[in-house]
Scaffold this motif. Structure first.
Motif, PDB file in Angstrom:
ATOM      1  N   THR A  19      44.468   7.689  40.838  1.00 35.33           N
ATOM      2  CA  THR A  19      44.547   8.364  41.813  1.00 35.33           C
ATOM      3  C   THR A  19      43.805   8.526  43.122  1.00 35.33           C
ATOM      4  O   THR A  19      44.216   8.317  44.354  1.00 35.33           O
ATOM      5  CB  THR A  19      44.562  10.010  41.735  1.00 35.33           C
ATOM      6  OG1 THR A  19      45.296  10.432  40.611  1.00 35.33           O
ATOM      7  CG2 THR A  19      44.762  11.234  42.545  1.00 35.33           C
ATOM      8  N   ILE A  23      44.880   7.092  46.837  1.00 31.05           N
ATOM      9  CA  ILE A  23      44.598   7.908  48.138  1.00 31.05           C
ATOM     10  C   ILE A  23      43.737   7.405  49.162  1.00 31.05           C
ATOM     11  O   ILE A  23      43.910   7.336  50.143  1.00 31.05           O
ATOM     12  CB  ILE A  23      43.812   9.400  47.657  1.00 31.05           C
ATOM     13  CG1 ILE A  23      44.542  10.266  46.899  1.00 31.05           C
ATOM     14  CG2 ILE A  23      43.257   9.959  48.916  1.00 31.05           C
ATOM     15  CD1 ILE A  23      43.908  11.500  46.264  1.00 31.05           C
ATOM     16  N   ARG A 138      52.280  14.745  41.082  1.00 30.28           N
ATOM     17  CA  ARG A 138      51.619  14.625  42.445  1.00 30.28           C
ATOM     18  C   ARG A 138      51.767  13.642  43.303  1.00 30.28           C
ATOM     19  O   ARG A 138      51.253  13.483  44.296  1.00 30.28           O
ATOM     20  CB  ARG A 138      49.904  14.622  41.953  1.00 30.28           C
ATOM     21  CG  ARG A 138      49.728  15.847  41.197  1.00 30.28           C
ATOM     22  CD  ARG A 138      48.126  15.639  40.601  1.00 30.28           C
ATOM     23  NE  ARG A 138      47.590  16.575  39.719  1.00 30.28           N
ATOM     24  CZ  ARG A 138      46.483  16.805  39.137  1.00 30.28           C
ATOM     25  NH1 ARG A 138      45.829  15.658  39.206  1.00 30.28           N
ATOM     26  NH2 ARG A 138      46.237  17.644  38.300  1.00 30.28           N
ATOM     27  N   TRP A 139      52.673  12.801  42.905  1.00 31.64           N
ATOM     28  CA  TRP A 139      53.147  11.585  43.893  1.00 31.64           C
ATOM     29  C   TRP A 139      53.234  11.850  45.461  1.00 31.64           C
ATOM     30  O   TRP A 139      52.802  11.082  46.035  1.00 31.64           O
ATOM     31  CB  TRP A 139      54.265  10.670  43.271  1.00 31.64           C
ATOM     32  CG  TRP A 139      55.505  11.101  43.616  1.00 31.64           C
ATOM     33  CD1 TRP A 139      56.349  12.109  43.016  1.00 31.64           C
ATOM     34  CD2 TRP A 139      56.432  10.999  44.760  1.00 31.64           C
ATOM     35  NE1 TRP A 139      57.467  12.414  43.423  1.00 31.64           N
ATOM     36  CE2 TRP A 139      57.561  11.793  44.638  1.00 31.64           C
ATOM     37  CE3 TRP A 139      56.074  10.225  45.788  1.00 31.64           C
ATOM     38  CZ2 TRP A 139      58.502  11.665  45.792  1.00 31.64           C
ATOM     39  CZ3 TRP A 139      56.862  10.156  46.844  1.00 31.64           C
ATOM     40  CH2 TRP A 139      58.479  10.992  46.628  1.00 31.64           C
ATOM     41  N   SER A 140      53.842  12.820  45.721  1.00 29.90           N
ATOM     42  CA  SER A 140      54.315  12.919  46.947  1.00 29.90           C
ATOM     43  C   SER A 140      53.261  13.138  47.713  1.00 29.90           C
ATOM     44  O   SER A 140      52.893  12.697  49.007  1.00 29.90           O
ATOM     45  CB  SER A 140      55.338  14.240  47.179  1.00 29.90           C
ATOM     46  OG  SER A 140      54.707  15.197  46.658  1.00 29.90           O
ATOM     47  N   TRP A 141      52.194  14.222  47.510  1.00 31.15           N
ATOM     48  CA  TRP A 141      50.894  14.736  48.294  1.00 31.15           C
ATOM     49  C   TRP A 141      50.048  13.292  48.095  1.00 31.15           C
ATOM     50  O   TRP A 141      49.325  13.019  49.263  1.00 31.15           O
ATOM     51  CB  TRP A 141      50.525  15.740  47.880  1.00 31.15           C
ATOM     52  CG  TRP A 141      49.592  15.878  46.739  1.00 31.15           C
ATOM     53  CD1 TRP A 141      50.210  16.588  45.599  1.00 31.15           C
ATOM     54  CD2 TRP A 141      48.289  15.449  46.190  1.00 31.15           C
ATOM     55  NE1 TRP A 141      49.268  16.463  44.517  1.00 31.15           N
ATOM     56  CE2 TRP A 141      48.114  15.992  45.149  1.00 31.15           C
ATOM     57  CE3 TRP A 141      47.323  14.929  47.128  1.00 31.15           C
ATOM     58  CZ2 TRP A 141      46.763  15.558  44.155  1.00 31.15           C
ATOM     59  CZ3 TRP A 141      46.221  14.549  46.387  1.00 31.15           C
ATOM     60  CH2 TRP A 141      45.836  14.759  45.144  1.00 31.15           C
ATOM     61  N   VAL A 142      49.959  12.625  47.302  1.00 31.52           N
ATOM     62  CA  VAL A 142      49.005  11.355  47.121  1.00 31.52           C
ATOM     63  C   VAL A 142      49.423  10.403  48.128  1.00 31.52           C
ATOM     64  O   VAL A 142      48.751   9.588  48.594  1.00 31.52           O
ATOM     65  CB  VAL A 142      49.174  10.869  45.421  1.00 31.52           C
ATOM     66  CG1 VAL A 142      48.556   9.537  45.571  1.00 31.52           C
ATOM     67  CG2 VAL A 142      48.204  11.726  44.598  1.00 31.52           C
ATOM     68  N   LEU A 144      51.975  11.036  50.828  1.00 31.58           N
ATOM     69  CA  LEU A 144      52.078  11.469  52.086  1.00 31.58           C
ATOM     70  C   LEU A 144      51.075  11.952  53.057  1.00 31.58           C
ATOM     71  O   LEU A 144      50.626  11.982  54.108  1.00 31.58           O
ATOM     72  CB  LEU A 144      53.322  12.463  52.101  1.00 31.58           C
ATOM     73  CG  LEU A 144      54.499  12.038  51.631  1.00 31.58           C
ATOM     74  CD1 LEU A 144      55.802  13.031  51.562  1.00 31.58           C
ATOM     75  CD2 LEU A 144      55.151  10.945  52.640  1.00 31.58           C
ATOM     76  N   TRP A 145      49.987  12.892  52.131  1.00 32.75           N
ATOM     77  CA  TRP A 145      48.810  13.121  52.754  1.00 32.75           C
ATOM     78  C   TRP A 145      47.975  11.891  53.723  1.00 32.75           C
ATOM     79  O   TRP A 145      47.933  12.244  54.613  1.00 32.75           O
ATOM     80  CB  TRP A 145      48.054  14.261  52.090  1.00 32.75           C
ATOM     81  CG  TRP A 145      48.611  15.576  52.131  1.00 32.75           C
ATOM     82  CD1 TRP A 145      49.345  16.183  50.974  1.00 32.75           C
ATOM     83  CD2 TRP A 145      48.772  16.415  53.040  1.00 32.75           C
ATOM     84  NE1 TRP A 145      49.738  17.220  51.338  1.00 32.75           N
ATOM     85  CE2 TRP A 145      49.360  17.629  52.404  1.00 32.75           C
ATOM     86  CE3 TRP A 145      48.142  16.482  54.374  1.00 32.75           C
ATOM     87  CZ2 TRP A 145      49.551  18.819  53.526  1.00 32.75           C
ATOM     88  CZ3 TRP A 145      48.487  17.562  55.225  1.00 32.75           C
ATOM     89  CH2 TRP A 145      49.281  18.673  54.703  1.00 32.75           C
ATOM     90  N   GLN A 224      58.245  20.065  59.389  1.00 37.56           N
ATOM     91  CA  GLN A 224      57.105  18.968  58.988  1.00 37.56           C
ATOM     92  C   GLN A 224      57.629  17.563  58.559  1.00 37.56           C
ATOM     93  O   GLN A 224      57.085  16.460  59.040  1.00 37.56           O
ATOM     94  CB  GLN A 224      56.399  19.786  57.908  1.00 37.56           C
ATOM     95  CG  GLN A 224      55.520  21.116  58.507  1.00 37.56           C
ATOM     96  CD  GLN A 224      56.273  22.271  57.740  1.00 37.56           C
ATOM     97  OE1 GLN A 224      57.639  21.939  57.587  1.00 37.56           O
ATOM     98  NE2 GLN A 224      55.818  23.370  57.346  1.00 37.56           N
ATOM     99  N   ARG A 225      58.441  17.524  57.493  1.00 39.25           N
ATOM    100  CA  ARG A 225      59.075  16.255  57.106  1.00 39.25           C
ATOM    101  C   ARG A 225      59.666  15.608  58.225  1.00 39.25           C
ATOM    102  O   ARG A 225      59.509  14.442  58.330  1.00 39.25           O
ATOM    103  CB  ARG A 225      59.786  16.460  55.891  1.00 39.25           C
ATOM    104  CG  ARG A 225      59.273  16.900  54.558  1.00 39.25           C
ATOM    105  CD  ARG A 225      60.254  17.242  53.536  1.00 39.25           C
ATOM    106  NE  ARG A 225      59.391  17.474  52.456  1.00 39.25           N
ATOM    107  CZ  ARG A 225      60.055  17.900  51.246  1.00 39.25           C
ATOM    108  NH1 ARG A 225      61.527  18.078  51.225  1.00 39.25           N
ATOM    109  NH2 ARG A 225      59.519  18.541  50.330  1.00 39.25           N
TER     110      ARG A 225
END
Length: 442
Positions: A19, A23, A138-142, A144-145, A224-225
């Protein structure tokens, strides 16, 4: 410590390291240059993700040896053996090149590393992903953030920051140039945000763009997207990476085509795509004498002072690469072509095509193995296309594969680690599809 507790601890630590790499890797170039300018030792800092990869690899190997479920999911899979065969070819060809003195030691080491690291990371992520759902959840926040930061910084480069802003954190001719232009024309600056160049930045953007299109297609369409997608498209435009532009269109078009079940609707989408293509061709022909269009689309202009344009360079490199591929079917070994070849004591061979580079290095055998790996992964992602992560990766793979026809996209740390790490997680998640146990795997 009991065996189960030790296994859980190693699983958790390896998952955290994977992770952490995912990131931080979008900021690899920025962090490396800043750290080297502050403390020195550029090469040592350049390899920070490889240090973490070694730890993750050891953890994944432990799980393969001592966890039966992991072995069943990964070790006995045909894709694993295909990758193992490719890695063996890289190593054997590299040792052969050293033996026959066709490559310098630094070049072959870097060549083997660059060609192998993302596949080793893929295997490690696959192992962990097959044992726990935490990474898949958790893939999307890993993804997209960190992408939000990269995109915002890219927009600031377009509208606010001076073109040479990055020189203040150590960017230079000794590390990474602080900015790029189209054919040395200062009026057309190409942005690269926190990546190592405009083309790598453009290729990287295919991942968040694909993810946002998928999430908006299968989930809520919130502002937001939509705002992030528009920001990604704007920054993609100002990279002036034409291969990434086409790759984004291919990636974006893949999503509705895989989601639409009606033949009538698919035909409608096809008609729209053809119509847009006709309009684009008409615009290009109608404004072909416009200086701005010539620079943006063709990377040159009438009466340009540049002796050789980038398109001419692409064509020449491609021709030379194809000649090598035909006349040297066994290749010359890792490090004899691509970015690693700059470390040799003779001129570098840059084909500006990743697949030709692999053929130049490890011959037709290595190229076929690598193509087989890509095809196998694509099939596995297609089988799981109802999963947003798998569909994101499938769509972006189509675009990135096109980009690799015109550049060495997989040699960039950010794109290679991020895409292949997420692919390992997505394929590993298949192990939980029929897993009804309420164990750590949940």
């Amino acid at each position: 410590m009991k065996a189960s507790a030790l296994k859980y601890a190693i699983l958790s630590i390896t998952a955290v390291i994977i992770t952490l790499i995912l990131i931080l890797v979008p900021f690899h170039a920025f962090l490396t240059v800043w750290a080297a300018s502050t403390f020195g030792h550029y090469t040592a800092f350049l390899l920070w993700e490889e240090y973490l990869l070694v730890i993750a690899g050891i953890g994944a190997l432990y799980l393969v040896v001592f966890d039966r479920k992991v072995r069943l999911s990964t070790l006995y899979h045909g894709l694993t053996w295909l990758i193992a065969g490719y890695l063996v070819v890289q190593l054997v060809w590299g040792l052969g090149a050293l033996h026959y003195h066709t490559v310098d030691a630094k070049a072959v080491a870097y060549g083997v590393l660059v060609n192998s690291r993302f596949l080793i990371f893929f295997l490690a992520a696959w192992v962990v992903g097959s044992r726990t759902k935490r990474l898949a959840n958790r893939w999307s926040w890993v993804l997209l953030w960190p992408a939000v930061i990269v995109i915002v910084f890219g927009i600031l480069q377009v509208v606010v920051l001076p073109v040479d802003f990055l020189k203040h954190v150590g960017y230079s001719s000794q590390t990474i140039l602080p900015y790029e232009t189209i054919n040395h024309n200062a009026h057309y600056v190409r942005i690269m945000s926190t990546l190592r160049g405009a083309n790598p930045f453009g290729a990287y953007l295919l991942l968040p763009i694909s993810a946002l299109v998928v999430l908006m297609a299968v989930g809520k369409r919130n502002w937001q997207r939509l705002g992030m997608l528009l920001g990604a498209i704007v920054t993609l435009f100002f990279t002036f990476s034409r291969s990434a532009w086409v790759g984004a269109v291919l990636s974006g078009a893949t999503v509705p085509l895989t989601r639409l079940r009606s033949l009538r609707v698919r035909r409608w989408w096809g008609a729209v795509a053809v119509g847009l293509l006709v309009v684009l061709v008409g615009v290009v022909i109608g404004f072909r004498h416009n200086t701005r269009l010539q620079n943006v689309l063709f990377h040159t202009q009438t009466h340009s002072a540049v002796a050789t344009t980038s398109d001419q360079g692409h064509a020449s490199a491609l021709k030379a690469g194809l000649h090598d591929l035909i006349h040297e079917p066994l290749g010359r070994g890792p490090g004899t072509a691509g970015p690693a070849s700059v470390y040799n004591n003779h001129p570098a061979r840059i084909a500006e095509n990743y697949y030709i580079q692999i053929g130049q290095e490890v011959g037709w055998l290595g190229l076929l193995l690598f193509a087989g790996i890509n095809a196998y992964v694509a099939v596995l992602l297609w089988q799981r296309r109802q999963d947003p992560l798998a569909l994101t990766l499938l769509a972006s793979l189509i675009g990135i594969s096109f980009v690799n026809l015109l550049s060495h996209a997989w040699t960039d740390e950010t794109l290679a680690f991020l895409w292949w790490g997420l692919a390992g997680i997505a394929i590993g998640a298949a192990a939980h599809d029929t897993d009804g146990q309420g164990s750590e795997a949940t």
